[in-house]
Design a protein around this motif. Structure first.
Motif, mmCIF file in Angstrom:
data_model
loop_
_atom_site.group_PDB
_atom_site.id
_atom_site.type_symbol
_atom_site.label_atom_id
_atom_site.label_comp_id
_atom_site.label_asym_id
_atom_site.label_seq_id
_atom_site.Cartn_x
_atom_site.Cartn_y
_atom_site.Cartn_z
ATOM 1 N N TRP A 239 19.287 61.596 28.761
ATOM 2 C CA TRP A 239 18.062 60.477 28.661
ATOM 3 C C TRP A 239 17.550 60.396 29.934
ATOM 4 O O TRP A 239 16.382 60.281 30.144
ATOM 5 C CB TRP A 239 19.012 59.447 28.228
ATOM 6 C CG TRP A 239 18.064 58.029 28.403
ATOM 7 C CD1 TRP A 239 18.148 57.160 29.519
ATOM 8 C CD2 TRP A 239 17.281 57.522 27.408
ATOM 9 N NE1 TRP A 239 17.383 56.303 29.397
ATOM 10 C CE2 TRP A 239 16.817 56.098 28.280
ATOM 11 C CE3 TRP A 239 16.762 57.688 26.426
ATOM 12 C CZ2 TRP A 239 15.868 55.169 27.622
ATOM 13 C CZ3 TRP A 239 15.730 56.837 25.589
ATOM 14 C CH2 TRP A 239 15.452 55.653 26.321
ATOM 15 N N THR A 270 23.294 59.872 28.551
ATOM 16 C CA THR A 270 22.924 60.083 27.363
ATOM 17 C C THR A 270 22.639 58.630 26.606
ATOM 18 O O THR A 270 23.299 57.600 27.043
ATOM 19 C CB THR A 270 23.704 60.594 26.305
ATOM 20 O OG1 THR A 270 25.082 60.125 26.335
ATOM 21 C CG2 THR A 270 23.705 62.157 26.875
ATOM 22 N N SER A 271 21.637 58.438 25.887
ATOM 23 C CA SER A 271 21.365 57.046 25.210
ATOM 24 C C SER A 271 20.479 57.354 24.292
ATOM 25 O O SER A 271 19.499 58.188 24.145
ATOM 26 C CB SER A 271 20.482 56.123 26.540
ATOM 27 O OG SER A 271 20.293 54.850 26.033
ATOM 28 N N THR A 276 22.046 50.831 25.922
ATOM 29 C CA THR A 276 23.665 51.173 26.154
ATOM 30 C C THR A 276 23.580 52.615 26.338
ATOM 31 O O THR A 276 22.394 53.468 26.144
ATOM 32 C CB THR A 276 24.478 51.173 24.661
ATOM 33 O OG1 THR A 276 24.066 51.679 23.835
ATOM 34 C CG2 THR A 276 24.656 49.841 24.493
ATOM 35 N N ALA A 277 24.438 53.157 27.388
ATOM 36 C CA ALA A 277 24.516 54.482 27.665
ATOM 37 C C ALA A 277 25.881 55.145 28.120
ATOM 38 O O ALA A 277 26.714 54.324 28.240
ATOM 39 C CB ALA A 277 23.546 54.851 28.870
ATOM 40 N N ASP A 278 26.065 56.437 27.892
ATOM 41 C CA ASP A 278 27.285 57.316 28.242
ATOM 42 C C ASP A 278 27.079 58.107 29.263
ATOM 43 O O ASP A 278 25.978 58.537 29.286
ATOM 44 C CB ASP A 278 27.907 57.688 27.014
ATOM 45 C CG ASP A 278 28.260 56.827 26.022
ATOM 46 O OD1 ASP A 278 28.922 56.027 26.075
ATOM 47 O OD2 ASP A 278 27.843 57.205 24.823
ATOM 48 N N SER A 310 29.801 54.113 32.260
ATOM 49 C CA SER A 310 28.666 53.965 31.122
ATOM 50 C C SER A 310 28.139 52.551 31.204
ATOM 51 O O SER A 310 28.326 51.811 32.126
ATOM 52 C CB SER A 310 29.500 54.231 29.717
ATOM 53 O OG SER A 310 29.911 55.522 29.749
ATOM 54 N N LYS A 311 27.335 52.244 30.308
ATOM 55 C CA LYS A 311 26.429 51.145 30.211
ATOM 56 C C LYS A 311 26.788 50.402 28.698
ATOM 57 O O LYS A 311 26.209 51.000 27.860
ATOM 58 C CB LYS A 311 25.049 51.116 30.443
ATOM 59 C CG LYS A 311 24.359 49.926 30.366
ATOM 60 C CD LYS A 311 22.463 50.005 30.193
ATOM 61 C CE LYS A 311 21.926 48.845 30.045
ATOM 62 N NZ LYS A 311 20.464 48.883 30.231
ATOM 63 N N ILE A 316 22.197 51.598 34.039
ATOM 64 C CA ILE A 316 21.825 52.977 34.304
ATOM 65 C C ILE A 316 21.394 53.234 35.717
ATOM 66 O O ILE A 316 21.705 54.063 36.568
ATOM 67 C CB ILE A 316 20.741 53.440 33.287
ATOM 68 C CG1 ILE A 316 21.186 53.479 32.004
ATOM 69 C CG2 ILE A 316 20.112 54.713 33.854
ATOM 70 C CD1 ILE A 316 19.854 53.792 31.008
#
Ligand code: XMP
Length: 319
Positions: A239, A270-271, A276-278, A310-311, A316
């Motif tokens: 992302w 990634t998102s 949210t994100a990993d 992560s988020k 981010i």
């Protein structure tokens, strides 16, 4: 895409109805959002749109040239290149608080726009590529008290004194929808696929005090990192990826000598929508090779770390 085509037609009608025969100015950041907004408005009102590309000195390597060339030459938009690097970097000097930095950048953006808007005959509207997640995230957590996480400078009412009304044709869309719309509008796939880039640019990837020297190092490191990601065919799986230069220097050893240079952190997530994100699970080989390249190719950096937050709980960006 049938649905997006309908959205596009409707958006174009709305823009025409709103704008009439006035002039629109659009802040082009080089990001997907403002690019798609500009292309859409251009389709709606043609030459009544003038884009202003502000170089705040916080852009990535070669970014200003690439964006201006692409919109002027490939898409026939009217683009003013505003070199305001000295203004922004001067005002940011000595500032280390994240919200203060954002506020300074946001205020200067408005000043700069006002300056250019005043030069454009009949300019009554300011277009922005605000997306749905920007709108909700900068307002509040639902159910709780209103808490601003980060004040995105490109969201919210502009000061009355600016005398311009906002046009935000992407306000109802998520990022993936904006990309579909961009393709419909004929923007090159390489442009549509670009990772998001925040308005305050490298300012929020340079935690603490910003210096020109740090920004130069950061630009080089980021270019090597992105090159690595592209070479390994990973760009489209991610992302957003970038380097943050850390406000700390560390001791290293290179050749026969001791070094005392900056540490940096690689970030890749990634998102679906940025809310949210990993963190991206790079292979150790990729990370090792990238760290070696950055340290060998970028003077000023002697240590590379990988951010595995992560988020939530992280965000981010680093600020
Ligand atoms: P965070 O760091 O809040 O980022 O998890 C979520 C997404 O928003 C982008 N971002 C910004 N975009 N102005 C912008 O235009 C800002 O001040 C800003 N802060 C974060 C970030 O790059 C990510 O895509």
């Amino acid at each position: 895409d049938w649905t997006m085509n309908a959205y596009r037609e409707e958006a174009i009608e709305k823009i025409r109805a709103t704008v009439g025969d006035s002039h629109v100015i659009c802040g082009l950041s080089g990001g997907v959002d403002s690019s798609v907004a500009a292309a859409l408005i251009h389709e709606a009102v043609g030459d009544q749109l003038t884009c202003v590309f502000v170089d705040h000195g916080l852009l990535r390597k070669n970014e200003a040239e690439e964006v201006v060339t692409m919109f002027r030459d490939n898409m026939n938009l009217k683009v003013i290149y505003a070199d305001e690097r000295e203004l922004f970097l001067g005002e940011l000097e000595g500032q280390s608080d994240p919200e203060t930095k954002r506020k300074i950048i946001g205020r200067l953006f408005i000043d700069v726009f006002q300056k250019y808007a005043n030069q454009i005959e009949g300019a009554k509207f300011l277009a922005q590529g605000t997306l749905y997640p920007d709108v909700i995230e900068s307002v509040s957590f639902s159910g709780g008290p209103s808490v601003t996480i980060k004040s995105h400078h490109n969201v919210g009412g502009l000061p009355e004194k600016m005398g311009l009304k906002l046009v935000e044709p992407l306000r109802e869309l998520f990022k993936d929808e904006v990309r579909v719309l961009g393709r419909e509008l004929g923007l090159p796939p390489s442009f549509i696929g670009r990772h998001p880039f925040p308005g305050p640019g490298l300012a929020i990837r340079c935690p603490g005090e910003i210096t020109r020297a740090k920004l130069d190092i950061l630009r080089e490191a980021d270019a090597v990192y992105i090159d690595q990601i592209r070479k390994h065919g990973l760009y489209d799986e991610i992302w957003q990826a970038f380097v943050a230069i850390l406000p700390v220097r560390t001791v290293g050893v290179m050749g026969d000598g001791r070094t005392y240079d900056f540490a940096c952190a690689l970030r890749a997530v990634t998102s679906v929508d940025g809310m949210t994100a990993d963190y991206y699970p790079f292979s150790h080989d990729f990370l090792g090779e990238t760290a070696t390249r950055i340290i060998n190719e970028v003077p000023g950096i002697n240590r590379v770390t990988y951010d595995i937050t992560s988020k939530p709980p992280g965000t981010i960006e680093w600020e």
